[in-house]
Design a protein around this motif. Sequence first.
Motif, mmCIF file in Angstrom:
data_model
loop_
_atom_site.group_PDB
_atom_site.id
_atom_site.type_symbol
_atom_site.label_atom_id
_atom_site.label_comp_id
_atom_site.label_asym_id
_atom_site.label_seq_id
_atom_site.Cartn_x
_atom_site.Cartn_y
_atom_site.Cartn_z
ATOM 1 N N MET A 311 -26.202 10.611 27.026
ATOM 2 C CA MET A 311 -26.637 11.894 27.580
ATOM 3 C C MET A 311 -25.581 12.974 27.361
ATOM 4 O O MET A 311 -25.894 14.137 27.145
ATOM 5 N N GLU A 312 -24.325 12.557 27.398
ATOM 6 C CA GLU A 312 -23.248 13.510 27.128
ATOM 7 C C GLU A 312 -23.295 13.974 25.674
ATOM 8 O O GLU A 312 -23.088 15.158 25.378
ATOM 9 N N LEU A 313 -23.595 13.046 24.757
ATOM 10 C CA LEU A 313 -23.710 13.414 23.346
ATOM 11 C C LEU A 313 -24.894 14.350 23.131
ATOM 12 O O LEU A 313 -24.805 15.319 22.365
ATOM 13 N N ALA A 314 -26.018 14.069 23.790
ATOM 14 C CA ALA A 314 -27.204 14.920 23.645
ATOM 15 C C ALA A 314 -26.939 16.314 24.201
ATOM 16 O O ALA A 314 -27.352 17.317 23.606
ATOM 17 N N ASP A 315 -26.261 16.381 25.333
ATOM 18 C CA ASP A 315 -25.916 17.685 25.917
ATOM 19 C C ASP A 315 -24.945 18.442 25.020
ATOM 20 O O ASP A 315 -25.038 19.663 24.878
ATOM 21 N N ARG A 316 -24.034 17.711 24.432
ATOM 22 C CA ARG A 316 -22.988 18.346 23.618
ATOM 23 C C ARG A 316 -23.535 18.873 22.288
ATOM 24 O O ARG A 316 -23.242 19.989 21.872
ATOM 25 N N PHE A 317 -24.332 18.055 21.604
ATOM 26 C CA PHE A 317 -24.750 18.404 20.244
ATOM 27 C C PHE A 317 -26.206 18.835 20.132
ATOM 28 O O PHE A 317 -26.586 19.457 19.140
ATOM 29 N N GLY A 318 -27.018 18.478 21.111
ATOM 30 C CA GLY A 318 -28.454 18.728 21.047
ATOM 31 C C GLY A 318 -29.209 17.427 20.804
ATOM 32 O O GLY A 318 -28.729 16.553 20.072
ATOM 33 N N VAL A 319 -30.372 17.299 21.425
ATOM 34 C CA VAL A 319 -31.138 16.056 21.316
ATOM 35 C C VAL A 319 -31.547 15.784 19.876
ATOM 36 O O VAL A 319 -31.324 14.693 19.350
ATOM 37 N N ASP A 320 -32.147 16.768 19.226
ATOM 38 C CA ASP A 320 -32.597 16.538 17.850
ATOM 39 C C ASP A 320 -31.431 16.366 16.888
ATOM 40 O O ASP A 320 -31.523 15.609 15.907
ATOM 41 N N GLN A 321 -30.337 17.044 17.155
ATOM 42 C CA GLN A 321 -29.155 16.875 16.302
ATOM 43 C C GLN A 321 -28.631 15.445 16.401
ATOM 44 O O GLN A 321 -28.256 14.837 15.388
ATOM 45 N N LEU A 322 -28.609 14.902 17.624
ATOM 46 C CA LEU A 322 -28.176 13.513 17.807
ATOM 47 C C LEU A 322 -29.172 12.554 17.163
ATOM 48 O O LEU A 322 -28.779 11.608 16.474
ATOM 49 N N ARG A 323 -30.455 12.797 17.391
ATOM 50 C CA ARG A 323 -31.485 11.955 16.783
ATOM 51 C C ARG A 323 -31.346 11.957 15.259
ATOM 52 O O ARG A 323 -31.381 10.907 14.624
ATOM 53 N N TYR A 324 -31.201 13.144 14.686
ATOM 54 C CA TYR A 324 -31.123 13.257 13.224
ATOM 55 C C TYR A 324 -29.917 12.492 12.692
ATOM 56 O O TYR A 324 -30.029 11.749 11.707
ATOM 57 N N PHE A 325 -28.782 12.654 13.339
ATOM 58 C CA PHE A 325 -27.584 11.960 12.863
ATOM 59 C C PHE A 325 -27.770 10.451 12.897
ATOM 60 O O PHE A 325 -27.488 9.756 11.911
ATOM 61 N N LEU A 326 -28.231 9.924 14.023
ATOM 62 C CA LEU A 326 -28.354 8.468 14.160
ATOM 63 C C LEU A 326 -29.375 7.900 13.182
ATOM 64 O O LEU A 326 -29.182 6.809 12.630
ATOM 65 N N LEU A 327 -30.455 8.609 12.944
ATOM 66 C CA LEU A 327 -31.496 8.112 12.064
ATOM 67 C C LEU A 327 -31.132 8.239 10.587
ATOM 68 O O LEU A 327 -31.538 7.419 9.763
ATOM 69 N N SER A 328 -30.364 9.263 10.256
ATOM 70 C CA SER A 328 -30.078 9.523 8.844
ATOM 71 C C SER A 328 -28.760 8.915 8.379
ATOM 72 O O SER A 328 -28.624 8.534 7.209
ATOM 73 N N ASP A 329 -27.796 8.800 9.280
ATOM 74 C CA ASP A 329 -26.457 8.390 8.850
ATOM 75 C C ASP A 329 -26.227 6.885 8.942
ATOM 76 O O ASP A 329 -25.312 6.361 8.314
ATOM 77 N N VAL A 330 -27.037 6.202 9.741
ATOM 78 C CA VAL A 330 -26.897 4.751 9.903
ATOM 79 C C VAL A 330 -27.925 4.058 9.015
ATOM 80 O O VAL A 330 -29.121 4.339 9.120
#
Length: 519
Positions: A311-330
């Motif tokens: 939740m801290e990561l989502a607040d810091r970077f944005g929900v979709d930004q976190l989703r995009y990173f995890l889905l695309s970079d891993v």
Amino acid sequence: MSEPFYITTAISYPNGRPHIGHAYEAIAADAIARFHRLNGRDVRLITGTDEHGLKMVQTARDAGIETLQLADEMSSYFIEMCENLNISHDGFRRTSEPAHHEASKALWKAMEANGDLYLDRYEGWYSVRDEAFYAEDELETGEGDEKLSPQGTPVEWTAEETWFFKLSKYQDKLLNLYNEHPEFIQPESRRNEVMRFVEGGLRDLSVSRTSFDWGVPVPGSPGHVMYVWVDALTTYMTGVGYPDTGGMFDKYWPADLHLIGKDIVRFHAVYWPAFLMSAGIPLPKQIFGHGFLLNRGEKMSKSVGNVVDPMELADRFGVDQLRYFLLSDVVFGKDGTYSANAIVTKTNSDLANNFGNLAQRSLSMIAKNCDGQIPAAGEAAEAELQLINELDVCFEDIEAALTGGLFKIDSAIDTIRERLSATNTYFADQAPWALRKTDPGRADTVLYYTAEAIRRLAIMLRWAIPESCDKMLDMLAQPAHAREFQHLSTPIESGIALPTPKGVFPRLEMLENEAEAES
């Protein structure tokens, strides 16, 4: 009627707050579910919490509270995580629910009716942290000759009366399953691990406990509660109405996909199909064991102090930004790593620069030069024909990546990113700002096809970052009912009025403390 697709996450153990690994799995399952919904399938996504077991009892006791109170509190954090990360689940199941108790008892009775349960005494090694039994030859030696599980967790000697499940009876049947249906366990590395384990010989499994009472009572056996993994796995059927085997159960079962972490593959790929074979219930179509998420390459640990609240990561970077990173970079199925710098770099490059900047520039030109309306397109030149053809192929590649049981999520997003780059190149090469002075009609054509490309790419990326793509489609004045894959071939209409363009992907910046921590 659309074809059903039933997907589940693992049923999370809530003896602590959710961590980034829980978030990653939920996001990946949600992305797969959204993809199939956009493709016209009748999808059901189930998640939940596995609240029983000795570990919950001990955690509650250490905190000085009742076990149910701990379960209520911790499960609320998992529910909140799903809400905050935009997880489109169709049901959140808790194993403490009365309906789940009834489902677990029904499965138990079916296994008992098949002659696969017997009462005996268990003496052996048990890991409270894993909620798993281990044979002597599976153990490792830690510091001071301490015995550890294969996962490196402490084990303790347990001796108590217990019900056993005849797991050994199903060894050959399981091996036949793996050989005849290689897609049942994926990726291939997990399948190989499971096959080696089963080929090594299966021992009958202890499936009840008497040393505590926090669990599903064993029918007709006072003082016994079910082994936590029996009732945890049953949650997948509770989520579609079991033990009522009509209606929803007939519609969605067997599950198309159980998405789980690689550390619990044995429970899902060995115990679970054996239980179902015993009960005469169809088996799920696939078990997919994804990898771990590492913090800057290190496994997360409370002692190291690198456990991060998603939740801290989502607040810091944005929900979709976190989703995009995890889905695309891993790479899906393998271990992945994350850091603040990696998230900032990836999202700025792909979203802010590649997608957001393209939309802002082109739509601002439409607002300024076309009275804020989608311009009429003239005859398509070779550049436009190539652009549209590449977008058609893009969707075909996405479908290929996300169907067939391999779930190449990162590859699917790479395909979209490449087409975004190609659209940027098209826009820059055609230079509609220059054409405006010499050939306004041609400039309008370029702006039209750029808007059409943005529309298609936003639809094709909705399964990964739904909120941002919907904002993009809002700027293109696309109605909510025209945002599924079937609408990709229906081009944007000339003359529709667009709202004032706004930035969808703000650029991210590293904070001073983040830069220092990662230097």
